[in-house]
Design a protein around this motif. Structure first.
Motif, PDB file in Angstrom:
ATOM      1  N   ILE A  73       0.869  -1.174   0.000  1.00 28.24           N
ATOM      2  CA  ILE A  73       0.000   0.000   0.000  1.00 28.24           C
ATOM      3  C   ILE A  73       0.908   1.227   0.000  1.00 28.24           C
ATOM      4  O   ILE A  73       1.623   1.484   0.971  1.00 28.24           O
ATOM      5  CB  ILE A  73      -0.932   0.023   1.225  1.00 28.24           C
ATOM      6  N   ASP A  74       0.895   1.956  -1.083  1.00 30.04           N
ATOM      7  CA  ASP A  74       1.720   3.155  -1.192  1.00 30.04           C
ATOM      8  C   ASP A  74       0.902   4.382  -0.802  1.00 30.04           C
ATOM      9  O   ASP A  74      -0.265   4.508  -1.185  1.00 30.04           O
ATOM     10  CB  ASP A  74       2.230   3.330  -2.616  1.00 30.04           C
ATOM     11  N   HIS A  75       1.527   5.268  -0.040  1.00 29.81           N
ATOM     12  CA  HIS A  75       0.922   6.570   0.240  1.00 29.81           C
ATOM     13  C   HIS A  75       1.359   7.511  -0.858  1.00 29.81           C
ATOM     14  O   HIS A  75       2.537   7.887  -0.934  1.00 29.81           O
ATOM     15  CB  HIS A  75       1.358   7.079   1.615  1.00 29.81           C
ATOM     16  N   PHE A  76       0.419   7.858  -1.740  1.00 30.95           N
ATOM     17  CA  PHE A  76       0.749   8.676  -2.900  1.00 30.95           C
ATOM     18  C   PHE A  76       1.475   9.948  -2.463  1.00 30.95           C
ATOM     19  O   PHE A  76       2.566  10.256  -2.954  1.00 30.95           O
ATOM     20  CB  PHE A  76      -0.535   9.016  -3.662  1.00 30.95           C
ATOM     21  N   GLU A  77       0.883  10.706  -1.541  1.00 35.32           N
ATOM     22  CA  GLU A  77       1.605  11.786  -0.893  1.00 35.32           C
ATOM     23  C   GLU A  77       2.199  11.183   0.376  1.00 35.32           C
ATOM     24  O   GLU A  77       1.468  10.782   1.284  1.00 35.32           O
ATOM     25  CB  GLU A  77       0.668  12.952  -0.556  1.00 35.32           C
ATOM     26  N   TRP A  89      -8.154   7.509   2.287  1.00 39.73           N
ATOM     27  CA  TRP A  89      -8.395   6.521   1.225  1.00 39.73           C
ATOM     28  C   TRP A  89      -8.006   7.065  -0.142  1.00 39.73           C
ATOM     29  O   TRP A  89      -7.519   6.325  -0.994  1.00 39.73           O
ATOM     30  CB  TRP A  89      -9.850   6.098   1.273  1.00 39.73           C
ATOM     31  N   GLN A  90      -8.171   8.346  -0.359  1.00 38.73           N
ATOM     32  CA  GLN A  90      -7.811   8.932  -1.649  1.00 38.73           C
ATOM     33  C   GLN A  90      -6.296   8.995  -1.848  1.00 38.73           C
ATOM     34  O   GLN A  90      -5.825   9.307  -2.943  1.00 38.73           O
ATOM     35  CB  GLN A  90      -8.389  10.351  -1.756  1.00 38.73           C
ATOM     36  N   ASN A  91      -5.547   8.676  -0.812  1.00 42.12           N
ATOM     37  CA  ASN A  91      -4.082   8.760  -0.864  1.00 42.12           C
ATOM     38  C   ASN A  91      -3.422   7.392  -0.949  1.00 42.12           C
ATOM     39  O   ASN A  91      -2.203   7.289  -0.861  1.00 42.12           O
ATOM     40  CB  ASN A  91      -3.573   9.501   0.387  1.00 42.12           C
ATOM     41  N   HIS A  92      -4.210   6.333  -1.131  1.00 46.80           N
ATOM     42  CA  HIS A  92      -3.663   4.978  -1.143  1.00 46.80           C
ATOM     43  C   HIS A  92      -3.684   4.388  -2.549  1.00 46.80           C
ATOM     44  O   HIS A  92      -4.717   4.422  -3.229  1.00 46.80           O
ATOM     45  CB  HIS A  92      -4.473   4.071  -0.206  1.00 46.80           C
TER      46      HIS A  92
END
Length: 241
Positions: A73-77, A89-92
């Motif tokens: 699971i990457d944290h986009f930011e 959730w929008q950041n995964h």
């Protein structure tokens, strides 16, 4: 990269993520508090991983390179830059270990003028607006500054296995289209399923998009493959150009 659809969360999971975010805020938002909370969140992480696997391209492929199995699971930011987005959730996104741990890590380039992130988010936009894939070479060409940053951070052109894999997958897609056209109903469904779940889903999407320009599609695919593609799109609504 291809555009992806992010499903809505069930109310129970959404509430659990909100509570975790509140805990980070109460502890004092920091890289340490965000990472500590994430390490402890065993149950919500398992649920998030399941959702991400379901929305990933192909057979649970990495949402960045499209080649390797999505395992992380990457944290986009990144948490280091936005600890309060640790449970957003929008950041995964689902990433392979190489893209997540070897390439991206805590990198998140920003526009020096606005501070906005420069990486392409496949759940919020169409990567094709920023990246053009050349099927004959397997390489990406950046169309925007954001496309350039995405290519650089994830090594989409400087990882030889990715470039060669996309180039070879183009040959596979063409062969599957011709085989699908010649097959009987039962076998045809198997070949269609293989197309839907191939590695490098960006190759198939680029092929489908060629139909927007008939002369270009004919030049790149040839008449037989283009005819097979036309038939597939006319008979199988699961494929969209």
């Amino acid at each position: 990269m291809i555009p992806l659809q992010r499903p809505a969360l069930q109310a129970r999971l959404a509430a659990e993520l909100d509570r975790a975010t509140a805990g980070i805020r109460a502890a004092g938002p920091s890289t340490a508090s965000g990472r500590a909370a994430w390490r402890k969140a065993v149950r919500p992480k398992a649920q998030l991983r399941l959702l991400l696997r379901q929305m990933a391209p192909g057979l649970e492929r990495c949402m960045y390179c499209g080649d390797n199995l999505g395992t992380d699971i990457d944290h986009f930011e990144p948490i280091a830059q936005a600890p309060l987005r640790t449970f957003d959730w929008q950041n995964h996104l689902l990433a392979c270990a190489h893209c997540n741990s070897n390439r991206k890590r805590d990198r998140f380039p920003r526009d020096p003028a606005t501070g906005d992130g420069l990486l392409v988010d496949p759940c919020r936009e169409d990567p094709a607006d920023h990246l053009r894939l050349y099927l004959d070479s397997g390489a990406y060409d950046p169309l925007t500054v954001r496309g350039e940053a995405t290519i650089e951070v994830f090594g989409l052109n400087d990882r030889p296995e990715l470039v060669r894999g996309r180039r070879l997958m183009f040959a596979v897609v063409k062969a599957l289209l011709l085989t699908w056209r010649a097959a009987g109903p039962a076998e045809a469904e198997e070949y269609a399923a293989a197309l839907r779940e191939i590695h490098h889903a960006d190759v198939l999407r680029t092929v489908l998009g060629l139909r927007r320009s008939r002369p270009l599609a004919l030049a790149v695919l040839g008449p037989e493959v283009l005819d097979a593609l036309d038939q597939l799109l006319a008979t199988d609504r699961r494929f969209t150009a």
